[in-house]
Enzyme design. Structure first.
Site, PDB file in Angstrom:
ATOM      1  N   CYS A 227      -4.196  -1.602  -1.865  1.00 44.56           N
ATOM      2  CA  CYS A 227      -4.448  -0.030  -2.022  1.00 44.56           C
ATOM      3  C   CYS A 227      -5.488   0.167  -3.293  1.00 44.56           C
ATOM      4  O   CYS A 227      -5.256  -0.689  -4.100  1.00 44.56           O
ATOM      5  CB  CYS A 227      -3.052   0.624  -2.455  1.00 44.56           C
ATOM      6  SG  CYS A 227      -3.427   2.414  -2.923  1.00 44.56           S
TER       7      CYS A 227
ATOM      8  N   HIS B 208      -7.201   2.416   3.940  1.00 36.65           N
ATOM      9  CA  HIS B 208      -6.933   3.093   5.330  1.00 36.65           C
ATOM     10  C   HIS B 208      -7.953   3.100   5.883  1.00 36.65           C
ATOM     11  O   HIS B 208      -7.955   3.301   7.376  1.00 36.65           O
ATOM     12  CB  HIS B 208      -6.665   4.406   5.170  1.00 36.65           C
ATOM     13  CG  HIS B 208      -4.995   4.808   4.694  1.00 36.65           C
ATOM     14  ND1 HIS B 208      -4.481   4.201   3.597  1.00 36.65           N
ATOM     15  CD2 HIS B 208      -3.907   5.312   5.369  1.00 36.65           C
ATOM     16  CE1 HIS B 208      -3.088   4.439   3.490  1.00 36.65           C
ATOM     17  NE2 HIS B 208      -2.953   5.280   4.699  1.00 36.65           N
TER      18      HIS B 208
ATOM     19  N   CYS C 232     -10.963   2.920   0.454  1.00 36.54           N
ATOM     20  CA  CYS C 232      -9.497   3.221   0.616  1.00 36.54           C
ATOM     21  C   CYS C 232      -9.178   2.183   1.548  1.00 36.54           C
ATOM     22  O   CYS C 232      -9.743   2.168   2.613  1.00 36.54           O
ATOM     23  CB  CYS C 232      -9.470   4.504   0.973  1.00 36.54           C
ATOM     24  SG  CYS C 232      -7.672   4.895   1.577  1.00 36.54           S
TER      25      CYS C 232
ATOM     26  N   ASP D 277       0.965  -1.216  -0.141  1.00 38.03           N
ATOM     27  CA  ASP D 277      -0.054  -0.120  -0.044  1.00 38.03           C
ATOM     28  C   ASP D 277       0.789   1.231   0.092  1.00 38.03           C
ATOM     29  O   ASP D 277       1.925   1.070   0.030  1.00 38.03           O
ATOM     30  CB  ASP D 277      -0.827  -0.059   1.398  1.00 38.03           C
ATOM     31  CG  ASP D 277      -1.835   1.201   1.289  1.00 38.03           C
ATOM     32  OD1 ASP D 277      -2.552   1.690   0.086  1.00 38.03           O
ATOM     33  OD2 ASP D 277      -1.869   1.628   2.494  1.00 38.03           O
TER      34      ASP D 277
HETATM   35  N1  DGL Z   1      -4.866   3.118   1.097  1.00 39.15           N
HETATM   36  C1  DGL Z   1      -4.842   3.753  -0.436  1.00 39.15           C
HETATM   37  C2  DGL Z   1      -6.104   3.243  -1.199  1.00 39.15           C
HETATM   38  O1  DGL Z   1      -6.882   2.308  -0.739  1.00 39.15           O
HETATM   39  C3  DGL Z   1      -5.048   5.196  -0.350  1.00 39.15           C
HETATM   40  C4  DGL Z   1      -4.033   6.249   0.353  1.00 39.15           C
HETATM   41  C5  DGL Z   1      -3.258   7.386  -0.598  1.00 39.15           C
HETATM   42  O2  DGL Z   1      -3.935   8.405  -0.746  1.00 39.15           O
HETATM   43  O3  DGL Z   1      -2.365   7.058  -0.572  1.00 39.15           O
HETATM   44  O4  DGL Z   1      -6.519   3.975  -1.931  1.00 39.15           O
END
Ligand code: DGL
Length: 270
Positions: A73, A186, A184, A10
């Site tokens: 990600c 996160h 996302c 990620d």
């Molecule tokens: N964790 C990432 C996603 O799923 C994005 C976070 C970022 O903006 O780098 O898109």
């Protein structure tokens, strides 16, 4: 049977939400996790640039002899899933299709919300994936960059976070969605908070569990699952990051506890 590790990556700590579901479902697998914290956030960057980073990360993982790559990600999945699949002859798994699948399964009024990065929202990848499953589903999307930044900075609680969540949820509540996709990786780190603030007006889903299921079925299908390792010392979990000022270890510990002891710092030849 194949005891090589699985590579998971990620832009930062978000992919740990996918990592944790994989180890829950497949405790015998070794995993190398890579967080590109030096280049976080990916969300506002253009897809060409992200693709370049992803190729470098994939090379790093391939050099460590991984048997599969999981793009934990959404933004990187949008940017490079198809290219990575073409470039390597090991299986590559992304997070968009699993997330779309779970949302389509749960919605009853066919009004689904999405919060994700700008790159993911602009790509319309979820829209396409959800409509492929059920063309009647309407998707309402919002980019949530501020939320992603707070999480990566280790802010997982407090009024500032609640206020930001409410700002993103309000327009989706107005659209009467019955399912919200955390698009996302996160965002599941604060899933409980989002669920609480939703006041049961919709169901909150993410792709982590479904992605782990895809990892398992692909390993089994291709005969790549790890042999039962009796001596757990053989079962390796390694963590790498590129940044020097990140909160990787601190937030990783909150989320994974003792499973994460050390994060090694590496540089990529970008
Ligand atoms: N964790 C990432 C996603 O799923 C994005 C976070 C970022 O903006 O780098 O898109």
């Amino acid at each position: 049977m194949d005891d090589r590790p699985i590579g998971v990556f990620d832009s930062g700590i978000g992919g740990l939400t996918v990592f944790s579901e994989i180890i829950r479902l497949l405790p015998d697998e070794s995993i190398i996790y890579f967080g590109d914290t030096a280049r976080f956030p990916y969300g506002p960057k253009n897809l060409e640039e992200i693709r370049h980073f992803v190729f470098k990360i994939a090379e790093f993982l391939i050099d460590r002899n991984v048997k599969m790559i999981v793009i934990a990600c959404n933004t990187a999945t949008v940017a490079a899933l198809d290219d990575l699949k073409k470039r390597y002859n090991i299986p590559v798994i992304g997070v968009i299709e699993p997330g779309a699948r779970i949302a389509a399964q749960y919605t009853t009024n066919k009004r689904v919300g999405l919060i994700a990065t700008k790159g993911t929202v602009l790509s319309q990848a979820y829209e396409i994936a959800v409509k492929k499953i059920n063309p009647e589903i309407k998707l309402f999307s919002h980019a949530a960059p501020k939320l992603v930044e707070l999480i990566e900075a280790g802010i997982l609680d407090g009024k500032e976070l609640d206020d930001v969540i409410n700002v993103y949820l309000l327009p989706l509540i107005m659209e009467s969605i019955d399912v919200l996709i955390l698009g996302c990786t996160h965002l599941p780190l604060i899933e409980k908070k989002i669920t609480a603030l939703s006041k049961n007006r919709f169901k909150v889903v993410s792709s982590a569990v479904e992605t782990a299921e895809d990892v398992k079925s692909t390993l089994l299908e291709l005969g790549l699952a790890s042999s039962k390792i009796e001596n757990k010392a053989g079962n390796v979990k390694e963590f790498y990051e590129t940044g020097s000022k990140s909160h990787f270890l601190e937030v990783g510990r909150i989320f994974l506890g003792e499973k994460i002891r050390e994060v090694k710092r590496v540089t990529l030849d970008i």
